[in-house]
Design an enzyme around this catalytic site. Structure first.
Site, PDB file in Angstrom:
ATOM      1  CB  SER A 177       0.335  83.517  93.409  1.00  0.00           C
ATOM      2  OG  SER A 177       0.971  82.431  94.007  1.00  0.00           O
TER       3      SER A 177
ATOM      4  CB  SER B  62       9.960  76.970  89.409  1.00  0.00           C
ATOM      5  OG  SER B  62       9.953  78.221  90.080  1.00  0.00           O
TER       6      SER B  62
ATOM      7  CD  GLN C 254       8.700  81.087  94.058  1.00  0.00           C
ATOM      8  OE1 GLN C 254       9.820  80.595  94.156  1.00  0.00           O
ATOM      9  NE2 GLN C 254       7.901  81.245  95.102  1.00  0.00           N
TER      10      GLN C 254
ATOM     11  CG  ASP D 228       2.734  76.139  97.461  1.00  0.00           C
ATOM     12  OD1 ASP D 228       3.948  75.902  97.592  1.00  0.00           O
ATOM     13  OD2 ASP D 228       2.301  77.159  96.903  1.00  0.00           O
TER      14      ASP D 228
ATOM     15  NE  ARG E 175       6.564  74.225 103.034  1.00  0.00           N
ATOM     16  CZ  ARG E 175       6.028  75.160 102.256  1.00  0.00           C
ATOM     17  NH1 ARG E 175       5.556  74.837 101.071  1.00  0.00           N
ATOM     18  NH2 ARG E 175       5.957  76.408 102.661  1.00  0.00           N
TER      19      ARG E 175
HETATM   20  C1  S3P Z   1       4.589  80.695  93.862  1.00  0.00           C
HETATM   21  C2  S3P Z   1       5.192  79.650  93.287  1.00  0.00           C
HETATM   22  C3  S3P Z   1       5.447  78.399  93.972  1.00  0.00           C
HETATM   23  C4  S3P Z   1       4.887  78.318  95.387  1.00  0.00           C
HETATM   24  C5  S3P Z   1       4.829  79.600  96.111  1.00  0.00           C
HETATM   25  C6  S3P Z   1       4.182  80.687  95.278  1.00  0.00           C
HETATM   26  C7  S3P Z   1       4.311  81.887  93.038  1.00  0.00           C
HETATM   27  O1  S3P Z   1       6.759  77.990  93.899  1.00  0.00           O
HETATM   28  O2  S3P Z   1       5.543  77.357  96.162  1.00  0.00           O
HETATM   29  O3  S3P Z   1       4.118  79.429  97.320  1.00  0.00           O
HETATM   30  O4  S3P Z   1       3.571  82.783  93.482  1.00  0.00           O
HETATM   31  O5  S3P Z   1       4.845  81.939  91.914  1.00  0.00           O
HETATM   32  P1  S3P Z   1       7.452  77.408  92.577  1.00  0.00           P
HETATM   33  O6  S3P Z   1       8.200  78.535  91.956  1.00  0.00           O
HETATM   34  O7  S3P Z   1       8.328  76.339  93.101  1.00  0.00           O
HETATM   35  O8  S3P Z   1       6.397  76.930  91.635  1.00  0.00           O
END
Ligand code: S3P
Length: 427
Positions: free
Chosen positions: A24, A168, A170, A313, A344
């Site tokens: 990340s 999330s 992301q 994760d 998953r």
């Molecule tokens: C991540 C957010 C996660 C995670 C991914 C990395 C990130 O997903 O599963 O491996 O770097 O922002 P989410 O957006 O579902 O939290």
């Protein structure tokens, strides 16, 4: 690397392992450096394919990259990033695609984003909706807007106040990146505190951003502006450390240490879960970083709720821990698992079943009846379906149990190219 990996049971496990730089933080270090004016440096960048893909993409949009004595130097163009002439290939990486949608939304013009077979099944509507409210039009397939995508970015984005309906990091990050170029302050609220990597790193790069807790969630407000150049240090990836934490705890003769892990509270919920399961796993402070220790333990079942491990994760490897525990472990509110690199939710159940466990599910919850010890695991075969974490979770089970054969194992290179080498070095 061969695409079929045979993992043999290890007699004993000793030593320390240095996991890759946090994925990340690596993506964001590259992105923020490319958005900044001038040269930034990054130490400890993840060597995984996902992060390499982000770097290539940013270079295509105008950033320059130089490698120098263990550091990567990234310069953002004075005039800012420009549209690319080719589709941006996000390969297997959801983080790349979702965060890049935020970044290209702020570059006026039309952009194309594509992914591999796994990413092409993942929903992008969760990012397209807020960015649509800011003025960018994101088009993809079907209702959930799966890739390939077209993004039409306006001359100026509108500021937005948005409540993210799923937990999330992301989605939150895509809005914050787009908000850097909006016509006013943007704010994002989340009901569950997801990883703070974007907020922390934008703040370190001089962006005016405030964040405060609201109940179990958080509200983040960001003022538009260009990040400043920065020297980044990327700590080890706690989600990769989790594989070794579980391996040490379920193997009958193990003492392991993972050097340098990011111990942010949103990232190490798996340590609390394992401790609750009676695992001898602990984070040890070493100056500004942490090491993670793990050794052989007799595990007991527990109940795990998704909010304890936001982004879920670490669930595939916690499933392996549950399979080695005595009693029935309950995994609650795990619906988000269905939208990762593979489904998953189904993959975790099938992995535990392959090990010999009785498993069942009810809605978004699932249950695993443990076998009391990894020695009771069956020797099994697993097909990875382009999912690095499922490969590594299977390898942990095979190494602590009776071995396994993994098809599609080379997909580990998306996040941890040297995983099998590091596993072998502990034996
Ligand atoms: C991540 C957010 C996660 C995670 C991914 C990395 C990130 O997903 O599963 O491996 O770097 O922002 P989410 O957006 O579902 O939290």
């Amino acid at each position: 690397m061969s695409d079929v990996e045979r993992v043999l049971p290890a007699r004993h496990l000793r030593g320390s392992v240095r996991v890759p730089g946090d994925k990340s933080s690596s993506h964001r270090a590259l992105m923020i450096s490319a958005l900044a004016k001038g040269q930034s440096s990054i130490t400890g960048l993840s060597p995984g394919d996902d992060v390499a893909g982000t770097s290539v993409m940013l270079e295509h949009l105008g950033a320059t990259r130089i490698e120098e004595e263990g550091r990567v130097l990234i310069s953002g163009p004075d005039e800012g990033l420009h549209p690319g002439t080719m589709p941006l290939d996000c390969a297997n990486s959801g983080t790349t695609m979702r965060l890049m949608i935020g970044i290209v939304s702020a570059i006026p013009g039309t952009h194309y984003l594509v992914g591999d077979a796994s990413l092409s099944k993942r929903p992008m509507d969760r990012v397209a909706t807020p960015l649509g409210l800011m003025g960018a039009i994101v088009r993809g397939h079907g209702e959930s807007l799966t890739p390939p995508l077209t993004v039409e970015s306006p001359a100026k984005l509108h500021a937005l106040s948005y409540h993210v309906p799923v937990a999330s990091a992301q989605v939150k990050s895509a809005i914050l990146f787009a908000g850097l170029a909006a016509d006013g302050d943007s704010s994002v609220t989340e009901d569950v505190r997801t990883r703070t990597t974007t907020e922390d790193m934008l703040q370190a790069a001089g962006v005016a951003l405030t964040s405060h807790d609201v109940g179990k969630g958080r509200e983040i407000t960001l003022r538009p502006g260009r990040p400043l150049r920065h020297d980044w240090f990327v700590p080890g990836d706690p989600s990769q450390a989790a594989f070794f934490a579980v391996l040490g705890a379920i193997h009958r003769d193990a003492t392991l240490e993972v050097l340098s892990v990011d111990a942010s509270p949103e990232r190490v919920g798996f340590v609390d879960v394992l401790q609750r399961m009676n695992a001898d796993v602990r984070l040890v402070e070493r100056g500004t970083i942490h090491a993670l220790h793990s050794q052989s333990s007799s595990l007991v079942a527990t109940e795990i709720h998704a909010h304890e491990i936001p982004s879920v994760d670490e669930v595939p490897v916690l499933v392996v821990a549950a399979a080695a525990a005595s009693g029935v472990s309950a995994f609650r509110a795990m619906g988000e698992l269905r939208h990762k690199e593979s489904d998953r939710f189904a993959g975790s159940l099938s992995l535990a079943q392959n090990l010999g466990c009785r498993v069942w599910s009810e809605g978004d919850d699932f249950f695993i009846e443990g076998l009391e010890s990894a020695s009771a695991f069956a020797d099994f075969a697993f097909a990875s379906t382009l999912d690095h974490r499922m490969v590594m979770a299977s390898a942990v089970a095979g190494c602590a149990g009776r071995g396994c054969t993994i098809e599609g194992a080379s997909t580990v290179s998306s996040s941890y190219p040297h995983f099998f080498r590091d596993l072998a070095l502990l034996q």
